[in-house]
Scaffold this motif. Sequence first.
Motif, short mmCIF file in Angstrom:
data_model
loop_
_atom_site.label_atom_id
_atom_site.label_comp_id
_atom_site.label_asym_id
_atom_site.label_seq_id
_atom_site.Cartn_x
_atom_site.Cartn_y
_atom_site.Cartn_z
N LEU A 193 -3.13 -8.93 -11.42
CA LEU A 193 -3.68 -7.58 -11.37
C LEU A 193 -3.71 -7.04 -9.94
O LEU A 193 -3.30 -5.90 -9.69
CB LEU A 193 -5.09 -7.55 -11.97
N LEU A 194 -4.15 -7.87 -9.00
CA LEU A 194 -4.18 -7.43 -7.60
C LEU A 194 -2.77 -7.19 -7.06
O LEU A 194 -2.53 -6.22 -6.32
CB LEU A 194 -4.90 -8.47 -6.73
N ALA A 244 -0.13 -6.30 -8.85
CA ALA A 244 0.36 -5.07 -9.48
C ALA A 244 -0.28 -3.84 -8.83
O ALA A 244 0.41 -2.84 -8.56
CB ALA A 244 0.09 -5.09 -10.97
N LEU A 245 -1.57 -3.91 -8.56
CA LEU A 245 -2.25 -2.79 -7.92
C LEU A 245 -1.69 -2.55 -6.52
O LEU A 245 -1.41 -1.40 -6.14
CB LEU A 245 -3.76 -3.07 -7.84
N PHE A 246 -1.50 -3.61 -5.76
CA PHE A 246 -0.94 -3.50 -4.42
C PHE A 246 0.48 -2.92 -4.46
O PHE A 246 0.87 -2.10 -3.63
CB PHE A 246 -0.94 -4.88 -3.76
N VAL A 250 1.78 -0.95 -6.83
CA VAL A 250 1.76 0.45 -7.25
C VAL A 250 1.37 1.36 -6.09
O VAL A 250 1.87 2.48 -5.97
CB VAL A 250 0.82 0.63 -8.47
N ILE A 251 0.51 0.88 -5.22
CA ILE A 251 0.10 1.69 -4.07
C ILE A 251 1.26 1.87 -3.09
O ILE A 251 1.40 2.93 -2.48
CB ILE A 251 -1.11 1.03 -3.36
#
Length: 106
Positions: free
Chosen positions: A15-16, A18-20, A22-23
């Motif tokens: 999750l981290l 993927a979040l990183f 996407v940013i």
Amino acid sequence: MRIQWSLIAGLIFALLTALFAVINVDPVQVNFGFDVVNIPLILVIIGCALIGGVIVGSYGIFRQYKLQKQIKGLTAELTKLRDANTTPESLNIENEEISANRSTEL
């Protein structure tokens, strides 16, 4: 319980990541040694994470295979040692005891 914590930690890490990823969507230059290309950073991050996962998974599979091979070898050795304890001499003694018990019963 340990497997559940490993799964939870893996999901949090995914999750981290993927979040990183996407940013960071800006294109970056990647030098492959023979060519330079512009690729979105999200693809670089996800690609590196996938390559790392494949490497770790391959190591885990190799280790599991090695441990299974060791288990088979130790099982064969244990069977061999058990068979060595059941020597023909000990079988003859057991057969004589059985014969003696049968003759006393008659």
